[in-house]
Design a protein around this motif. Sequence first.
Motif, mmCIF file in Angstrom:
data_model
loop_
_atom_site.group_PDB
_atom_site.id
_atom_site.type_symbol
_atom_site.label_atom_id
_atom_site.label_comp_id
_atom_site.label_asym_id
_atom_site.label_seq_id
_atom_site.Cartn_x
_atom_site.Cartn_y
_atom_site.Cartn_z
ATOM 1 N N ARG A 104 -35.781 -63.584 2.909
ATOM 2 C CA ARG A 104 -37.158 -63.067 2.827
ATOM 3 C C ARG A 104 -37.752 -62.772 4.206
ATOM 4 O O ARG A 104 -38.592 -61.900 4.349
ATOM 5 C CB ARG A 104 -38.050 -64.077 2.113
ATOM 6 C CG ARG A 104 -37.638 -64.373 0.689
ATOM 7 C CD ARG A 104 -37.796 -63.139 -0.155
ATOM 8 N NE ARG A 104 -37.586 -63.437 -1.568
ATOM 9 C CZ ARG A 104 -36.774 -62.750 -2.355
ATOM 10 N NH1 ARG A 104 -36.076 -61.749 -1.875
ATOM 11 N NH2 ARG A 104 -36.655 -63.046 -3.613
ATOM 12 N N HIS A 132 -27.402 -60.701 8.275
ATOM 13 C CA HIS A 132 -27.983 -59.582 7.514
ATOM 14 C C HIS A 132 -28.601 -58.545 8.443
ATOM 15 O O HIS A 132 -29.560 -57.883 8.074
ATOM 16 C CB HIS A 132 -29.069 -60.086 6.565
ATOM 17 C CG HIS A 132 -28.543 -60.581 5.257
ATOM 18 N ND1 HIS A 132 -27.827 -61.738 5.133
ATOM 19 C CD2 HIS A 132 -28.634 -60.065 4.001
ATOM 20 C CE1 HIS A 132 -27.507 -61.924 3.859
ATOM 21 N NE2 HIS A 132 -27.973 -60.931 3.165
ATOM 22 N N VAL A 173 -33.824 -65.959 -6.934
ATOM 23 C CA VAL A 173 -35.149 -65.367 -6.758
ATOM 24 C C VAL A 173 -36.219 -66.421 -7.048
ATOM 25 O O VAL A 173 -37.267 -66.444 -6.421
ATOM 26 C CB VAL A 173 -35.318 -64.140 -7.677
ATOM 27 C CG1 VAL A 173 -36.741 -63.656 -7.673
ATOM 28 C CG2 VAL A 173 -34.384 -63.036 -7.226
ATOM 29 N N ALA A 225 -27.181 -53.209 1.893
ATOM 30 C CA ALA A 225 -27.650 -54.036 3.003
ATOM 31 C C ALA A 225 -28.475 -55.203 2.484
ATOM 32 O O ALA A 225 -28.390 -56.316 3.001
ATOM 33 C CB ALA A 225 -28.470 -53.194 3.976
ATOM 34 N N LEU A 261 -29.395 -55.243 7.086
ATOM 35 C CA LEU A 261 -30.575 -55.138 6.233
ATOM 36 C C LEU A 261 -31.808 -54.860 7.084
ATOM 37 O O LEU A 261 -32.619 -53.983 6.764
ATOM 38 C CB LEU A 261 -30.768 -56.439 5.445
ATOM 39 C CG LEU A 261 -32.119 -56.610 4.754
ATOM 40 C CD1 LEU A 261 -32.365 -55.514 3.737
ATOM 41 C CD2 LEU A 261 -32.214 -57.963 4.083
ATOM 42 N N LYS A 321 -36.881 -59.365 -7.889
ATOM 43 C CA LYS A 321 -35.613 -59.256 -8.617
ATOM 44 C C LYS A 321 -34.376 -59.676 -7.847
ATOM 45 O O LYS A 321 -33.412 -60.120 -8.446
ATOM 46 C CB LYS A 321 -35.414 -57.785 -9.049
ATOM 47 C CG LYS A 321 -36.441 -57.304 -10.033
ATOM 48 C CD LYS A 321 -36.156 -57.841 -11.414
ATOM 49 C CE LYS A 321 -37.237 -57.399 -12.386
ATOM 50 N NZ LYS A 321 -36.981 -57.874 -13.725
ATOM 51 N N ILE A 322 -34.362 -59.444 -6.541
ATOM 52 C CA ILE A 322 -33.122 -59.661 -5.802
ATOM 53 C C ILE A 322 -33.340 -60.720 -4.736
ATOM 54 O O ILE A 322 -34.401 -60.778 -4.125
ATOM 55 C CB ILE A 322 -32.645 -58.375 -5.087
ATOM 56 C CG1 ILE A 322 -32.665 -57.194 -6.046
ATOM 57 C CG2 ILE A 322 -31.251 -58.548 -4.540
ATOM 58 C CD1 ILE A 322 -32.069 -55.952 -5.435
ATOM 59 N N TYR A 323 -32.306 -61.484 -4.500
ATOM 60 C CA TYR A 323 -32.377 -62.397 -3.373
ATOM 61 C C TYR A 323 -31.929 -61.676 -2.107
ATOM 62 O O TYR A 323 -30.937 -60.962 -2.094
ATOM 63 C CB TYR A 323 -31.484 -63.620 -3.570
ATOM 64 C CG TYR A 323 -31.489 -64.447 -2.315
ATOM 65 C CD1 TYR A 323 -32.568 -65.261 -2.032
ATOM 66 C CD2 TYR A 323 -30.482 -64.315 -1.371
ATOM 67 C CE1 TYR A 323 -32.631 -65.957 -0.844
ATOM 68 C CE2 TYR A 323 -30.538 -65.020 -0.182
ATOM 69 C CZ TYR A 323 -31.616 -65.834 0.073
ATOM 70 O OH TYR A 323 -31.694 -66.510 1.250
ATOM 71 N N PHE A 324 -32.654 -61.858 -1.060
ATOM 72 C CA PHE A 324 -32.209 -61.490 0.281
ATOM 73 C C PHE A 324 -33.034 -62.368 1.202
ATOM 74 O O PHE A 324 -34.059 -62.917 0.762
ATOM 75 C CB PHE A 324 -32.432 -59.999 0.573
ATOM 76 C CG PHE A 324 -33.857 -59.555 0.423
ATOM 77 C CD1 PHE A 324 -34.716 -59.527 1.504
ATOM 78 C CD2 PHE A 324 -34.352 -59.174 -0.819
ATOM 79 C CE1 PHE A 324 -36.028 -59.133 1.364
ATOM 80 C CE2 PHE A 324 -35.675 -58.767 -0.965
ATOM 81 C CZ PHE A 324 -36.507 -58.747 0.118
ATOM 82 N N LEU A 376 -38.425 -55.431 -5.039
ATOM 83 C CA LEU A 376 -37.239 -56.093 -4.507
ATOM 84 C C LEU A 376 -37.387 -57.611 -4.588
ATOM 85 O O LEU A 376 -36.491 -58.314 -5.041
ATOM 86 C CB LEU A 376 -37.037 -55.722 -3.036
ATOM 87 C CG LEU A 376 -36.542 -54.326 -2.740
ATOM 88 C CD1 LEU A 376 -36.379 -54.160 -1.242
ATOM 89 C CD2 LEU A 376 -35.219 -54.120 -3.428
ATOM 90 N N VAL A 377 -38.554 -58.084 -4.125
ATOM 91 C CA VAL A 377 -38.765 -59.526 -4.022
ATOM 92 C C VAL A 377 -38.691 -60.192 -5.388
ATOM 93 O O VAL A 377 -38.181 -61.304 -5.539
ATOM 94 C CB VAL A 377 -40.120 -59.801 -3.347
ATOM 95 C CG1 VAL A 377 -40.470 -61.265 -3.400
ATOM 96 C CG2 VAL A 377 -40.084 -59.325 -1.903
ATOM 97 N N GLU A 437 -28.917 -66.697 8.976
ATOM 98 C CA GLU A 437 -28.770 -65.808 7.827
ATOM 99 C C GLU A 437 -29.236 -64.403 8.181
ATOM 100 O O GLU A 437 -28.614 -63.403 7.822
ATOM 101 C CB GLU A 437 -29.588 -66.374 6.660
ATOM 102 C CG GLU A 437 -29.198 -65.805 5.316
ATOM 103 C CD GLU A 437 -30.099 -66.299 4.196
ATOM 104 O OE1 GLU A 437 -31.171 -66.882 4.501
ATOM 105 O OE2 GLU A 437 -29.751 -66.095 3.030
#
Lengths: 259, 286
Positions: free
Chosen positions: B122, B31, A82, A121, B34, B117-120, B114-115, B27
């Motif tokens: 962006r 995903h 993060v 997801a 998502l 705390k979690i990686y996904f 979300l941003v 990536e």
Amino acid sequence: MQPPAPVVIRTVNLTKRFSLVRDRPQRLKDLIISRLSFRRAEPEEFAALNRLNLEIHQGESVGIIGPNGSGKSTLLGIIAKVLQPTEGEVWVAGRVAVLLEVGAAFHPDLTGEENVHLTAAITGIPRRKVNLVLDEIFAFAELEEFRDMPVRTYSSGMLLRLGFATATHLDPDILLVDEALAVGDERFQRKCYAWLEEHATRGQTLGLVSHDLEQVSRICRRAIWLERGRVMRDGPASEVLEVYRRSESYRNHLARSGL
Amino acid sequence: MNASVPAPAPALEQVRYQIGIWSSLRELASHWELIRGLIIRDLKVRYRNSVLGFFWSMLTPILQMAILAFVVKFAMQVPIENLTVKLLTGIIAWHFFENGLQDCADCVLNNRDLVKKIYFPRAALPIAVVIGNLIHFLLSLVVLLIWLAAVGDTPHRYFLYLFPLIILQTLLIAGLGLMLAALHTFYHDIKFIIIQLLRVFFFLTPVMYTADLLAGKLHLTLPQWAFTLYMLNPMATLIESYRTTLIGHQSPQWVFFLPVAVICLVMFIVGYHLYLKLAWRFAEAI
């Protein structure tokens, strides 16, 4: 003696600096004025992590303790991708999951089931894999009857239970928990601890940031005491906790928390 | 299952924080669930507690069409053929542009929990917003095509131009949207600037009129260089191209279409690049 378990998290000279400009320009006006003004404030920097070298092995449960501002959450954030480190390297093996406080990832208007799917997801887990464990998740959270209810109707205890069940049942290799394991009532907490312990023997690694030293001593075998971005002490949880409890910074921390 | 034997650990890999456009796109492709999840979430939230649900997306263009047809027939005395459909084409294309950009500006802040705390990936946030708006646009377009068929315009080969046009418009919106999403996360004035700019560009783009009016075929005349400049606004050329191909049964005006296609592509690359550059600081900034 067993051979040592393989390393799953390694940090090399990990450094994170935040700039300490008191009022970071929030608005364009501030930015323009600060660019135009002659006395350009040199941004003061604050090292949240200072050349940290750590190795965490598979199946370890590591408690990260230390006073506020010692860099615990920053470390977790960097491992979870993060935050970006200022310098240094991070090596990670496998999928990292973060357990969020009170279902931060949940959208109030979606049902419990839809939220589990969305959370999965976000972490990149395919839907068919989630379907396999969906029943287990709701059984563990004891929320079978509420599966199709929007989560805005859940109590905070229910949200925590669903959050824990979702994060753990999606079977991450590394589970990171930031101050979020005050899960529901005493009985449910014991259930969570038992789950974490069982999964540690199967090779799941746990990183736990907590101010609750009692909790750390219950769950973790190893503890790392951070202070101003450096490791003060690293070793078996009982030893580190004992030294930390007697330290000045812990007494200051208690005094500040009004205990 | 033997619970006491640990599963073998996956290989240790160095975490890469900054990635390029190509890796980011790959990536995103992995995903895709998502992106789908985010689109469905936004739709569900938008239409929660509404009985007609998704049908509202169709109803808006239908109502607009009816009102426009009425106004054009009885209030405006402009001698332009097919004015109603031409205006409607402009309106739905503009809506896609305007709503896409405004939604993009908010998308990171709307997902701040979300941003932080979690990686996904962006980029999934603005891309999901753009695709969601694209779906709305396609629904409106269906209404428009039905209308065209109803007034006797049978499908013809110029319909095929819709594909490159839609793709170019989507790339343009995605590029500008990514840029806005990143900047608005740091400077909250961006959205207000955008709202004002959109208002100006609404009149600088042939939405509620056609470019013929400016080109001198009617009484307003502009020097050629000014008209070229005007048409280099990508939305002006895109809307006019929708009109020439769908309604006029002609190829788009290549002198404007080709440079605008390049502008759309460049916008996408620049916007994406900027977004990826700034995305790493989102968690610290919000």
